[in-house]
Design a protein around this motif. Sequence first.
Motif, PDB file in Angstrom:
ATOM      1  N   UNK A 176     -83.197 100.497  22.556  1.00  0.00           N
ATOM      2  CA  UNK A 176     -82.863 100.756  23.952  1.00  0.00           C
ATOM      3  C   UNK A 176     -81.717  99.890  24.457  1.00  0.00           C
ATOM      4  N   UNK A 177     -81.320  98.889  23.691  1.00  0.00           N
ATOM      5  CA  UNK A 177     -80.276  97.985  24.146  1.00  0.00           C
ATOM      6  C   UNK A 177     -80.755  96.987  25.175  1.00  0.00           C
ATOM      7  N   UNK A 178     -82.035  96.666  25.152  1.00  0.00           N
ATOM      8  CA  UNK A 178     -82.635  95.722  26.096  1.00  0.00           C
ATOM      9  C   UNK A 178     -82.607  94.316  25.503  1.00  0.00           C
ATOM     10  N   UNK A 179     -82.248  93.341  26.315  1.00  0.00           N
ATOM     11  CA  UNK A 179     -82.317  91.946  25.902  1.00  0.00           C
ATOM     12  C   UNK A 179     -83.714  91.405  26.206  1.00  0.00           C
ATOM     13  N   UNK A 180     -84.340  90.796  25.215  1.00  0.00           N
ATOM     14  CA  UNK A 180     -85.669  90.213  25.382  1.00  0.00           C
ATOM     15  C   UNK A 180     -85.544  88.695  25.222  1.00  0.00           C
ATOM     16  N   UNK A 181     -85.848  87.965  26.281  1.00  0.00           N
ATOM     17  CA  UNK A 181     -85.857  86.506  26.258  1.00  0.00           C
ATOM     18  C   UNK A 181     -87.291  86.005  26.335  1.00  0.00           C
ATOM     19  N   UNK A 182     -87.499  84.721  26.063  1.00  0.00           N
ATOM     20  CA  UNK A 182     -88.868  84.197  26.038  1.00  0.00           C
ATOM     21  C   UNK A 182     -88.947  82.804  26.632  1.00  0.00           C
ATOM     22  N   UNK A 183     -90.105  82.529  27.234  1.00  0.00           N
ATOM     23  CA  UNK A 183     -90.484  81.192  27.687  1.00  0.00           C
ATOM     24  C   UNK A 183     -91.826  80.870  27.050  1.00  0.00           C
ATOM     25  N   UNK A 184     -91.859  79.867  26.178  1.00  0.00           N
ATOM     26  CA  UNK A 184     -93.080  79.523  25.461  1.00  0.00           C
ATOM     27  C   UNK A 184     -93.683  78.238  26.005  1.00  0.00           C
ATOM     28  N   UNK A 185     -95.010  78.206  26.036  1.00  0.00           N
ATOM     29  CA  UNK A 185     -95.764  76.996  26.374  1.00  0.00           C
ATOM     30  C   UNK A 185     -96.466  76.576  25.083  1.00  0.00           C
ATOM     31  N   UNK A 186     -95.929  75.560  24.419  1.00  0.00           N
ATOM     32  CA  UNK A 186     -96.301  75.290  23.030  1.00  0.00           C
ATOM     33  C   UNK A 186     -97.200  74.070  22.855  1.00  0.00           C
ATOM     34  N   UNK A 187     -97.940  73.701  23.898  1.00  0.00           N
ATOM     35  CA  UNK A 187     -98.789  72.510  23.761  1.00  0.00           C
ATOM     36  C   UNK A 187     -99.910  72.708  22.741  1.00  0.00           C
ATOM     37  N   UNK A 188    -100.391  73.931  22.551  1.00  0.00           N
ATOM     38  CA  UNK A 188    -101.495  74.182  21.612  1.00  0.00           C
ATOM     39  C   UNK A 188    -101.047  74.802  20.295  1.00  0.00           C
ATOM     40  N   UNK A 189     -99.803  75.285  20.238  1.00  0.00           N
ATOM     41  CA  UNK A 189     -99.325  75.969  19.030  1.00  0.00           C
ATOM     42  C   UNK A 189     -97.980  75.370  18.624  1.00  0.00           C
ATOM     43  N   UNK A 190     -97.969  74.377  17.748  1.00  0.00           N
ATOM     44  CA  UNK A 190     -96.698  73.810  17.280  1.00  0.00           C
ATOM     45  C   UNK A 190     -95.845  74.884  16.606  1.00  0.00           C
ATOM     46  N   UNK A 191     -94.563  74.835  16.867  1.00  0.00           N
ATOM     47  CA  UNK A 191     -93.666  75.825  16.272  1.00  0.00           C
ATOM     48  C   UNK A 191     -93.651  77.160  16.980  1.00  0.00           C
ATOM     49  N   UNK A 192     -94.258  77.248  18.157  1.00  0.00           N
ATOM     50  CA  UNK A 192     -94.332  78.528  18.857  1.00  0.00           C
ATOM     51  C   UNK A 192     -92.940  79.042  19.237  1.00  0.00           C
ATOM     52  N   UNK A 193     -92.057  78.138  19.648  1.00  0.00           N
ATOM     53  CA  UNK A 193     -90.708  78.566  20.027  1.00  0.00           C
ATOM     54  C   UNK A 193     -89.984  79.200  18.841  1.00  0.00           C
ATOM     55  N   UNK A 194     -90.168  78.636  17.658  1.00  0.00           N
ATOM     56  CA  UNK A 194     -89.537  79.202  16.463  1.00  0.00           C
ATOM     57  C   UNK A 194     -90.109  80.582  16.157  1.00  0.00           C
ATOM     58  N   UNK A 195     -91.417  80.751  16.355  1.00  0.00           N
ATOM     59  CA  UNK A 195     -92.048  82.054  16.144  1.00  0.00           C
ATOM     60  C   UNK A 195     -91.442  83.095  17.096  1.00  0.00           C
ATOM     61  N   UNK A 196     -91.323  82.739  18.359  1.00  0.00           N
ATOM     62  CA  UNK A 196     -90.751  83.668  19.333  1.00  0.00           C
ATOM     63  C   UNK A 196     -89.296  83.967  19.013  1.00  0.00           C
ATOM     64  N   UNK A 197     -88.563  82.949  18.548  1.00  0.00           N
ATOM     65  CA  UNK A 197     -87.156  83.158  18.202  1.00  0.00           C
ATOM     66  C   UNK A 197     -87.011  84.143  17.056  1.00  0.00           C
ATOM     67  N   UNK A 198     -87.932  84.105  16.091  1.00  0.00           N
ATOM     68  CA  UNK A 198     -87.832  84.973  14.935  1.00  0.00           C
ATOM     69  C   UNK A 198     -88.498  86.317  15.093  1.00  0.00           C
ATOM     70  N   UNK A 199     -89.499  86.416  15.998  1.00  0.00           N
ATOM     71  CA  UNK A 199     -90.320  87.624  16.036  1.00  0.00           C
ATOM     72  C   UNK A 199     -90.346  88.343  17.378  1.00  0.00           C
ATOM     73  N   UNK A 200     -89.864  87.714  18.450  1.00  0.00           N
ATOM     74  CA  UNK A 200     -90.008  88.313  19.775  1.00  0.00           C
ATOM     75  C   UNK A 200     -88.661  88.624  20.422  1.00  0.00           C
ATOM     76  N   UNK A 201     -87.790  87.646  20.544  1.00  0.00           N
ATOM     77  CA  UNK A 201     -86.561  87.870  21.293  1.00  0.00           C
ATOM     78  C   UNK A 201     -85.654  88.854  20.565  1.00  0.00           C
ATOM     79  N   UNK A 202     -84.801  89.501  21.324  1.00  0.00           N
ATOM     80  CA  UNK A 202     -83.928  90.525  20.752  1.00  0.00           C
ATOM     81  C   UNK A 202     -82.768  90.768  21.706  1.00  0.00           C
ATOM     82  N   UNK A 203     -81.677  91.272  21.156  1.00  0.00           N
ATOM     83  CA  UNK A 203     -80.560  91.699  21.984  1.00  0.00           C
ATOM     84  C   UNK A 203     -79.486  90.649  22.158  1.00  0.00           C
TER      85      UNK A 203
END
Length: 242
Positions: A176-203
Motif C-alpha cells: 500500500x505504500x504505507x510507512x509503519x513506525x514503532x514505539x517500543x517499551x522494552x523494560x520486560x523484553x530486551x532487544x524489543x526495539x531490534x525485533x520491531x526494526x526487523x519485523x514490524x516497521x516498513x516503508x
Amino acid sequence: MRAPFAHLPALGCALLLSAAPPTSRAGPCVDLALVLAVDGSGSITDAEFAFQQDAIAAALRAPDVRRAMHEAGVVALGAVFWGDGEFPVQAIGWHVVLRGAGGEALASRIENTPRLVFGNTDIGNGLWSALDMLAEPAMCAVRSVVNVSGDGIETIAPKRRRVVSLPAARERAMTMGVTVNALTVSNDVPGLASYYAGSVIAGRGAFVMDVRNNDDFAAAIKRKLIREILPQSVASLGDGAR
C-alpha cells in the motif's frame, strides 16, 4: 503538497471524507493520514492502558505537536487499540485537523475510551486494522503512516483460530505504500526495539523509538508524533540539527 481543500474548516474536511462515494478515490486528499495503533494486550495492565491514553491525549494537545500539524497542512488522525487477534480491535474513526486546529476531539475520545481489548500480543491484527482504515474508499492521502506502540513480540501459539500474521500485515503495508513506525517499551523484553526494526516497521523513512519504562512513554510519543507529522523535508532538517 497541500490538500485542495486546505481553506475549509475542519468539520468541512471531515464531511468531505465521510461523504465521498464508496467507489471513488478522486476526491480531495489530505496531506497526511496517521493511525495510532496502541497495544492493549494482556501484558498491559489497566493502569498502563490508562497511562497510554492520557499520554497520547496530552501529546495531541501539546503546542509543539499542534505546530507540527499546522506545518503539515490537513491531517487525518485515527486510532486502534489492539490485543488478541481473535477479537475485534477498538477503533476510533477519522478526525481531521486543519492547520493545527481540530485535534481536541480525538484527544478527548482517546482518553475517555473504555478498555475492551486484552489477550495475546497480535501486532499483525493491530497493524492490519490500521491499514483497513487507510484503505477506506473515502480516504485519500499524500502520506500514510501507522504509528505502532507495543511492549512485546508477536504471539505465536498453536491451536488458535486463524488470525492475521504480522508478516502478512507488514507485506500489505509495503504494498500500500504505507510507512509503519514503532514505539517500543522494552523494560520486560530486551532487544524489543531490534525485533520491531526487523519485523514490524516498513516503508520510506521508517524508524523505531525505544523507551525502557512507561514513565518515558509520554515524552517519547510526543517526539514521535512530531517526527511523523512534519513534512519530510522539515523533519529531515530537524534531525540534522540534532
